[in-house]
Design an enzyme around this catalytic site. Structure first.
Site, PDB file in Angstrom:
ATOM      1  N   HIS A  53     -30.896  19.847   5.826  1.00 24.43           N
ATOM      2  CA  HIS A  53     -32.220  19.252   5.978  1.00 24.43           C
ATOM      3  C   HIS A  53     -33.103  19.583   4.777  1.00 24.43           C
ATOM      4  CE1 HIS A  53     -31.852  18.871  10.660  1.00 24.43           C
ATOM      5  NE2 HIS A  53     -30.949  18.175   9.992  1.00 24.43           N
ATOM      6  N   GLU A  55     -35.869  21.382   4.596  1.00 24.24           N
ATOM      7  CA  GLU A  55     -36.373  22.759   4.505  1.00 24.24           C
ATOM      8  C   GLU A  55     -35.408  23.693   3.779  1.00 24.24           C
ATOM      9  OE1 GLU A  55     -37.729  21.250   8.649  1.00 24.24           O
ATOM     10  OE2 GLU A  55     -36.196  20.801   7.140  1.00 24.24           O
ATOM     11  N   CYS A  78     -36.587  21.856  12.890  1.00 30.47           N
ATOM     12  CA  CYS A  78     -35.779  21.916  14.113  1.00 30.47           C
ATOM     13  C   CYS A  78     -35.508  23.374  14.484  1.00 30.47           C
ATOM     14  CB  CYS A  78     -34.476  21.155  13.930  1.00 30.47           C
ATOM     15  SG  CYS A  78     -33.423  21.790  12.601  1.00 30.47           S
ATOM     16  N   CYS A  87     -33.544  24.996  11.385  1.00 27.63           N
ATOM     17  CA  CYS A  87     -34.330  25.367  10.205  1.00 27.63           C
ATOM     18  C   CYS A  87     -35.375  26.450  10.485  1.00 27.63           C
ATOM     19  CB  CYS A  87     -35.030  24.131   9.646  1.00 27.63           C
ATOM     20  SG  CYS A  87     -33.904  22.868   9.029  1.00 27.63           S
ATOM     21  N   ARG A 187     -34.211  -7.331   3.569  1.00 24.29           N
ATOM     22  CA  ARG A 187     -32.955  -6.951   4.223  1.00 24.29           C
ATOM     23  C   ARG A 187     -32.513  -5.556   3.797  1.00 24.29           C
ATOM     24  NH1 ARG A 187     -29.955 -12.588   2.709  1.00 24.29           N
ATOM     25  NH2 ARG A 187     -30.851 -13.909   4.367  1.00 24.29           N
ATOM     26  N   GLU A 300     -33.138 -12.385  11.852  1.00 22.00           N
ATOM     27  CA  GLU A 300     -33.271 -13.669  11.194  1.00 22.00           C
ATOM     28  C   GLU A 300     -32.537 -14.706  12.033  1.00 22.00           C
ATOM     29  OE1 GLU A 300     -32.666 -14.001   6.945  1.00 22.00           O
ATOM     30  OE2 GLU A 300     -32.374 -11.836   6.808  1.00 22.00           O
ATOM     31  N   GLY A 302     -32.912 -18.707  14.409  1.00 20.97           N
ATOM     32  CA  GLY A 302     -33.637 -19.890  14.840  1.00 20.97           C
ATOM     33  C   GLY A 302     -34.671 -19.616  15.906  1.00 20.97           C
TER      34      GLY A 302
END
Length: 374
Positions: A53, A55, A78, A87, A187, A300, A302
């Site tokens: 992580h 930290e 955490c 952490c 995207r 994405e 119709g």
């Protein structure tokens, strides 16, 4: 001399966190700074899913200068073992005097535990510094933790009269080249892009992103296709690149789909979904996409697909591209179809946050609010 504020260092930590945008999902982006006597002595960020992580990365770079220092971290440290050691105990061991946190962890396994551990052990803790910025940066992670589904963005390109194709079903091209480039970039900011059955069969999309995109390094965005038991063309362009293609279909069609998938080249994942009124149930689809690690989804397609997500209350942001063209045609497809609302008072209200020019087009970005029935 006035020392830099908490906000100053938190901005630095947020900027560091951003470096992990395309490599840490479904984990959150997190950045950390170690500051001693007003000077930065170490910094780091969560670089890759499953890796250390932010930290421990920042503390390691600070070396022997951590005692009495202040640790700035965008998300609560955490305090439980998961893929990596917790952490919070490491922070205590390194002699950190104060921890300044942008936002508490929304994960029920961690929320508040890190703060309580630090305070019980005599470390001063400040929370809520630039919290809104941290939440926005990790909107996908927060949505998955609180609603058990990805953060959903709906993209639609239409003519001025609301058409997404001519009455003959032709749609290339409605928007201008700059708008199409914008969509390719959009995207690349998501874990996955979803298209409906009609778009897949009629438009034969590739769902490409810019070749320089960092997202491609981690095989993102995945391609999600809603399909039927009739299957698909093995030569469809969507299978041309190595990114994962997820086939979403009705649970009862698993046998037929699995048989055809055996002969399909490319990386495939089968995703059976519950159905409702003969269509895939949107909330079950999203729940299952979250379970496989999709935190940010771009939709994405119709008008039917757009309506199904709106009706389910599962659109968190929308980009509406308006081209200065008129197609006309009573039988031409429109951007939102489905059953629609019964009366005007039930309309979905679009709340625009930003309006920009894109070539000859306009792009409206914002979110929706469903009107209450009077």
């Amino acid at each position: 001399m006035t020392l830099p504020s908490h906000e100053f260092w938190m901005k630095r930590a947020i900027a560091l966190a951003e470096k992990g945008r395309f490599s840490v999902s479904p984990n959150p982006m997190v950045g950390a700074c170690v500051v001693l006597k007003g000077k930065l002595v170490g910094s780091g960020f969560h670089e890759k899913f499953g890796a250390p992580h932010a930290e421990p990365n920042a503390l390691a770079r600070a070396g022997n200068k951590t005692k009495g220092a202040t640790l700035y971290v965008t998300l609560e440290p955490c305090a439980t073992w998961q893929k990596t050691p917790p952490c919070a105990p490491m922070i205590l061991k390194k002699g950190i005097r104060e921890v300044v946190i942008g936002c508490l962890d929304p994960n029920p396994l961690n929320r508040g535990k890190g703060v309580r551990f630090l305070r019980r052990n005599g470390i001063a803790v400040t929370t809520g510094i630039l919290e809104l910025e941290v939440r926005k940066q990790n909107e996908g992670f927060f949505k998955c933790m609180t609603d058990k589904r990805p953060f959903v963005t709906l993209k639609m390109a239409q003519t001025l009269d609301g058409k997404i194709a001519t009455h003959r079903g032709l749609s290339r091209w409605i928007s201008s080249p700059p708008s199409r480039e914008f969509v390719h970039e959009l995207r690349a900011q998501h874990d996955a892009v979803l298209v409906g059955k009609n778009t897949f069969e009629k438009d034969d999309p590739r769902l490409t992103v810019p070749k320089r995109s960092r997202s491609l390094e981690s095989g993102k965005p995945w391609k999600i296709i809603m399909i039927s038991a009739t299957g698909w063309s093995r030569k469809a362009r969507i299978f041309e690149d190595e990114r994962l293609t997820v086939l979403a279909f009705r649970e009862k069609d698993l046998g037929a789909i699995a048989k055809k998938a055996e002969a399909q080249k490319g990386s495939l994942m089968l995703l059976p979904v519950k159905e409702r009124h003969g269509k895939l149930e949107v909330r079950d689809l999203l729940k299952k996409l979250a379970a496989i690690g999709v935190t940010r989804l771009l939709v994405e397609g119709g008008g039917e697909l757009a309506w199904s997500f709106l009706e389910a209350g599962c659109v968190d942001r929308a980009f509406w591209i308006i081209a200065p063209k008129i197609f006309g045609g009573r039988n031409a497809k429109t951007s939102v179809e489905g059953s629609g609302v019964k009366i005007p008072d039930q309309a979905f209200l679009f709340l625009p946050e930003k309006v920009t020019r894109s070539g000859k087009d306009w792009i409206f970005s914002g979110n929706f609010k469903k009107n209450k029935i009077k």
